[in-house]
Each structure stands twice: as C-alpha cells, then as structure tokens.
Motif scaffolding. Structure first.
Motif, short mmCIF file in Angstrom:
data_model
loop_
_atom_site.label_atom_id
_atom_site.label_comp_id
_atom_site.label_asym_id
_atom_site.label_seq_id
_atom_site.Cartn_x
_atom_site.Cartn_y
_atom_site.Cartn_z
N ALA A 113 0.83 -1.20 0.00
CA ALA A 113 0.00 0.00 0.00
C ALA A 113 0.87 1.26 0.00
O ALA A 113 0.57 2.23 -0.71
CB ALA A 113 -0.95 0.00 1.19
N HIS A 114 1.95 1.27 0.78
CA HIS A 114 2.85 2.42 0.79
C HIS A 114 3.48 2.62 -0.59
O HIS A 114 3.54 3.73 -1.10
CB HIS A 114 3.97 2.22 1.82
N HIS A 115 3.97 1.51 -1.16
CA HIS A 115 4.60 1.58 -2.48
C HIS A 115 3.58 2.06 -3.52
O HIS A 115 3.87 2.95 -4.32
CB HIS A 115 5.17 0.21 -2.85
N ALA A 116 2.38 1.48 -3.50
CA ALA A 116 1.34 1.86 -4.46
C ALA A 116 1.00 3.34 -4.33
O ALA A 116 0.85 4.04 -5.34
CB ALA A 116 0.09 1.01 -4.27
N CYS A 117 0.91 3.84 -3.10
CA CYS A 117 0.57 5.25 -2.89
C CYS A 117 1.61 6.16 -3.52
O CYS A 117 1.28 7.10 -4.25
CB CYS A 117 0.43 5.55 -1.40
N SER A 118 2.87 5.88 -3.29
CA SER A 118 3.92 6.72 -3.86
C SER A 118 3.93 6.61 -5.39
O SER A 118 4.16 7.61 -6.09
CB SER A 118 5.29 6.37 -3.28
N GLU A 119 3.66 5.43 -5.93
CA GLU A 119 3.59 5.27 -7.39
C GLU A 119 2.39 6.01 -7.98
O GLU A 119 2.50 6.61 -9.06
CB GLU A 119 3.54 3.79 -7.79
N ILE A 120 1.27 5.99 -7.28
CA ILE A 120 0.08 6.74 -7.74
C ILE A 120 0.44 8.23 -7.80
O ILE A 120 0.18 8.90 -8.80
CB ILE A 120 -1.13 6.51 -6.80
N GLN A 147 -5.98 8.44 -15.66
CA GLN A 147 -6.14 7.51 -14.54
C GLN A 147 -5.84 6.07 -14.99
O GLN A 147 -5.22 5.32 -14.24
CB GLN A 147 -7.53 7.61 -13.92
N ASP A 148 -6.25 5.69 -16.19
CA ASP A 148 -5.93 4.35 -16.70
C ASP A 148 -4.42 4.16 -16.79
O ASP A 148 -3.89 3.11 -16.43
CB ASP A 148 -6.54 4.12 -18.09
N CYS A 149 -3.74 5.18 -17.28
CA CYS A 149 -2.29 5.13 -17.41
C CYS A 149 -1.63 5.00 -16.04
O CYS A 149 -0.74 4.17 -15.84
CB CYS A 149 -1.79 6.39 -18.13
N VAL A 150 -2.05 5.84 -15.10
CA VAL A 150 -1.48 5.77 -13.75
C VAL A 150 -1.69 4.37 -13.17
O VAL A 150 -0.75 3.76 -12.65
CB VAL A 150 -2.06 6.86 -12.81
N ARG A 151 -2.90 3.84 -13.29
CA ARG A 151 -3.17 2.49 -12.77
C ARG A 151 -2.28 1.44 -13.43
O ARG A 151 -1.72 0.57 -12.74
CB ARG A 151 -4.65 2.12 -13.00
N ARG A 152 -2.14 1.51 -14.73
CA ARG A 152 -1.30 0.54 -15.46
C ARG A 152 0.15 0.61 -14.99
O ARG A 152 0.79 -0.41 -14.72
CB ARG A 152 -1.40 0.83 -16.96
N ARG A 153 0.66 1.82 -14.84
CA ARG A 153 2.06 2.01 -14.45
C ARG A 153 2.29 1.67 -12.97
O ARG A 153 3.34 1.14 -12.62
CB ARG A 153 2.52 3.41 -14.81
N ALA A 167 -2.04 -9.82 -7.06
CA ALA A 167 -3.30 -9.61 -6.32
C ALA A 167 -3.09 -8.59 -5.20
O ALA A 167 -3.92 -7.69 -5.00
CB ALA A 167 -3.81 -10.93 -5.75
N ALA A 168 -1.98 -8.71 -4.47
CA ALA A 168 -1.70 -7.77 -3.38
C ALA A 168 -1.49 -6.36 -3.93
O ALA A 168 -1.94 -5.37 -3.33
CB ALA A 168 -0.47 -8.22 -2.59
N ALA A 169 -0.82 -6.26 -5.08
CA ALA A 169 -0.59 -4.95 -5.70
C ALA A 169 -1.91 -4.30 -6.09
O ALA A 169 -2.13 -3.11 -5.83
CB ALA A 169 0.32 -5.10 -6.92
N LYS A 170 -2.80 -5.09 -6.71
CA LYS A 170 -4.09 -4.55 -7.14
C LYS A 170 -4.94 -4.12 -5.94
O LYS A 170 -5.51 -3.03 -5.92
CB LYS A 170 -4.84 -5.58 -7.99
N ASP A 171 -4.99 -4.98 -4.91
CA ASP A 171 -5.75 -4.64 -3.70
C ASP A 171 -5.21 -3.38 -3.04
O ASP A 171 -5.96 -2.52 -2.60
CB ASP A 171 -5.72 -5.81 -2.70
N ALA A 172 -3.87 -3.28 -2.96
CA ALA A 172 -3.24 -2.13 -2.32
C ALA A 172 -3.55 -0.85 -3.11
O ALA A 172 -3.92 0.17 -2.52
CB ALA A 172 -1.74 -2.34 -2.22
N MET A 173 -3.43 -0.93 -4.43
CA MET A 173 -3.69 0.24 -5.27
C MET A 173 -5.13 0.71 -5.09
O MET A 173 -5.38 1.91 -4.92
CB MET A 173 -3.42 -0.08 -6.74
N GLU A 174 -6.06 -0.21 -5.13
CA GLU A 174 -7.48 0.17 -4.98
C GLU A 174 -7.76 0.75 -3.59
O GLU A 174 -8.52 1.70 -3.46
CB GLU A 174 -8.38 -1.03 -5.26
N ALA A 175 -7.12 0.18 -2.56
CA ALA A 175 -7.37 0.63 -1.18
C ALA A 175 -6.90 2.07 -0.95
O ALA A 175 -7.52 2.80 -0.19
CB ALA A 175 -6.68 -0.31 -0.19
#
Length: 191
Positions: A113-120, A147-153, A167-175
């Motif tokens: 979740a921390h990694h996903a947040c910084s990537e977002i 937003q599609d691009c950000v999600r993909r990257r 699965a963990a990456a997708k869940d974290a990104m959505e959360a």
C-alpha cells in the motif's frame, strides 16, 4: 530499483540509448527544469537536502527507466534514455518518491500500500501519463486516459516489488487510490 552494470554481462540497451557520461549531461540539464527545481526546493524545505551525487546515471540490466533507492538517491538508466524529455520525466517521477520518503516518517517500501501510494502520486504528478506521452506509447483512449495510465504504471511497478504479488498490488492500489491520487503535495494541485 536500478541495477548497476557489472563486468560480467552487457547491459540492456535501447536503440539510441545514451552512454553514462552523456546521460550525466542530460541530468545536469534537467536540474534547470522548473518542476525539478521546485521539487528539489521542497525536499530541502522538508529537511532532505539533495546533494550533488543524489541523481546518477547508470547502466541498468532491467527494463526500467530509473529508480529511487532509500539512502542512496536516484538512478537514471542511461542505456534506456534517448532524449532530454525522458531524463526530465524520470528525474521528476523519482524526486516525487524521494519527497514521499522524506515527508513520511514510516514509509515502508516493502508495504504494498505504501509503495502503491507513492507510485500513484508519482504517476499522477510527474506528467508520465500526459495524453501526448500516452499517444506515443500507442494508447489512443481520450477519455479517462490519465487515470488508466497511472493504474497501469502503478501495477507494473508494484508487481516488480518482491513483497507484492499481483493480487496484493491490485488490492493495495485500490485501497489507497482516492487518498493518494488526491494528495498533490508539494504542489497546490496536479501540474
């Protein structure tokens, strides 16, 4: 994130990729870019000085443009850079990670979740997903492309984290999506 070249195997090279010395010159030019100057200034205001060796050009084995490494700085993969705009984008993207690292006392890159947040944040605030860049990558969608691009990257980057399954990456990104996408610090709004 970025792996330095060793003597055993040649680095992956993009046609037209730059030598380390040439990329170092491009990094020096990127330090004059208004967004780079702004981010460096805000890193220093947050108590994290950016020294002369904080941003380095290296040869990378992986198919990445660069990376931020805690305690080391930013690596720009010279063998994957062809034009100044690419170097500017990598530096801006990675400076946003450095800013996140600086301002968050408990940022844990092993936490999906921390990694996903910084990537977002980096994807949204760096201009990585500007529609012109997306068109050049072959993505033609006009509505909702950013937003599609950000999600993909984000997915590509977080899946590369050894602590995060797909699965963990997708869940974290959505959360964390809404909070992190709307967090534009140190900018007043998304550039």
């Amino acid at each position: 994130m970025a792996e330095e070249h060793d003597e055993k195997s040649p680095p992956f090279v993009v046609p037209g990729g730059k030598a380390v010395e040439e990329c170092e010159d491009m990094i020096r030019r990127s330090l004059r870019h208004p967004t780079v100057k702004f981010l460096k200034e805000h890193l220093e205001k947050a108590g994290c000085a950016v020294g002369d060796n904080f941003i380095k050009a290296v040869h990378c084995h992986e198919q990445i443009s660069g990376g931020f490494v805690r305690g080391t700085g930013i690596k720009v993969c010279s063998n994957h850079m062809t034009i100044q705009d690419e170097v500017n984008q990598v530096v801006i993207h990675e400076l946003i990670h450095a800013y996140d690292e600086c301002r968050a006392a408990n940022l844990n890159w092993a936490n999906c979740a921390h990694h996903a947040c910084s990537e977002i944040r980096a994807g949204h605030l760096s201009g990585d997903c500007h529609y012109k860049r997306e068109l050049l990558r072959g993505f033609m969608k006009m509505r909702g492309h950013e937003q599609d691009c950000v999600r993909r990257r984000v997915m590509k980057s977080v899946i590369a984290n050894p602590y995060c399954s797909e699965a963990a990456a997708k869940d974290a990104m959505e959360a964390v999506w809404d909070v992190c996408y709307n967090d534009t610090q140190p900018f007043d709004r998304a550039p």
